[in-house]
Scaffold this active site. Structure first.
Site, short mmCIF file in Angstrom:
data_model
loop_
_atom_site.label_atom_id
_atom_site.label_comp_id
_atom_site.label_asym_id
_atom_site.label_seq_id
_atom_site.Cartn_x
_atom_site.Cartn_y
_atom_site.Cartn_z
N GLY A 17 -10.71 -31.11 25.12
CA GLY A 17 -9.87 -31.67 26.17
C GLY A 17 -9.53 -30.71 27.29
CB CYS A 63 -3.21 -19.75 17.22
SG CYS A 63 -1.48 -19.48 17.70
CG ASP A 64 0.66 -24.09 12.96
OD1 ASP A 64 1.26 -24.52 13.96
OD2 ASP A 64 0.87 -24.53 11.81
CG ASN A 91 -3.83 -27.27 26.68
OD1 ASN A 91 -3.57 -28.13 27.50
ND2 ASN A 91 -4.62 -27.49 25.64
CB SER A 144 3.60 -34.53 30.08
OG SER A 144 3.30 -35.91 30.11
CE1 TYR A 157 3.15 -34.42 24.82
CE2 TYR A 157 3.65 -35.87 26.66
CZ TYR A 157 2.87 -34.89 26.09
OH TYR A 157 1.81 -34.37 26.79
CE LYS A 161 3.42 -31.46 27.01
NZ LYS A 161 2.63 -30.20 27.00
N PRO A 187 -0.75 -32.54 34.16
CG PRO A 187 -2.02 -31.70 32.39
CD PRO A 187 -0.66 -31.62 33.03
#
Length: 255
Positions: A17, A63-64, A91, A144, A157, A161, A187
């Site tokens: 993505g 990486c978590d 990201n 977002s 979410y 953000k 984005p």
């Protein structure tokens, strides 16, 4: 000479993505890219092959981002292998599934914050000493349009953000004196998961594009890549603490 020749970038959530497009964009501009994700699989291997084909080096690390020790490990290994850290692209984020408000739980909200603003802050704090010592750094965070409303059942979410945006503005205020810019992108881009949804839902793409002034859904490399490249390079040295809406005009203007 490529514009990012000699620079080292860390990109989180990079195997697919938006993160993948960001990694390929920076690599094509000459940067060494450290690409991290929660698993290393065939997608990550193919990403590294594309980076090599572009003539750049890469390092892939698990990486978590909800685990501080994983974040510290990525930063430490990057510094150890390449001797510097110039660019950070935050990201990675969980909580992408809509959840009705009455079904939201502490666990869901906490997970959204741990993978979003807390992870971004931890990465920023970990790379800061390197960027400060160099007198140069570029940090690109990811928010977002959902954080401004207009998207149903995304309370968890949206909160996360929105916090990333505030984190960006606060860091930009304090870190500009060290040659470090901190900006945030919003984005609205055609990711693999969105494409899968649109392909399986008749009429969904036309309905979505009808609300976008440019009348198409942006491509990660073509439409997002150039903005990320600008924010990662020397040309953006006088630009910090700003939101960049890469959404074809769908958001119209900041609320």
């Amino acid at each position: 000479m490529k514009p990012l020749e000699g620079k080292v970038a860390i990109i989180t959530g990079a195997r697919r993505g938006i993160g993948r497009a960001e990694a390929l964009t920076l690599a094509s501009a000459g940067a060494t890219v450290v690409v991290s994700d929660i698993v290393l699989d065939e997608e990550m291997q193919s990403l590294q092959e594309e980076v090599a084909a572009a003539g750049s080096k890469s390092l892939a690390l698990v990486c978590d981002v909800t685990k501080k020790e994983d974040i510290d490990n990525v930063v430490a290994q990057t510094a150890e292998q390449f001797g510097r850290i110039d660019i950070l692209v935050n990201n990675a984020q969980t909580g992408l599934t809509p959840v009705p408000w009455e079904e939201l739980t502490d666990e869901l909200v906490t997970q959204s914050f741990q993978s979003g603003p807390l992870a971004s802050w931890r990465f920023m704090q970990a790379v800061f000493p390197y960027m400060k010592a160099q007198g140069w750094g570029r940090i690109i965070n990811t928010s977002s349009g959902a954080s401004r409303g207009g998207v149903e059942n995304f309370g968890h979410y949206a909160m996360a953000k929105g916090a990333i945006s505030s984190l960006t503005y606060a860091a930009a205020t304090d870190w500009g004196q060290y040659g470090i810019t901190v900006n945030v992108i919003y984005p609205a881009i055609l990711t693999a998961s969105l494409k899968s949804y649109l392909d399986s839902t008749p009429g969904a793409q036309a309905a979505m594009e009808a609300h976008i002034p440019v009348k198409y859904i942006g491509d990660p490399l073509k439409d997002l890549g150039p903005i990320v490249l600008f924010l990662a390079g020397d040309a953006s040295g006088y630009v910090t603490g700003h939101p960049f809406f890469i959404d074809g005009g769908a958001g119209q203007s900041p609320r």
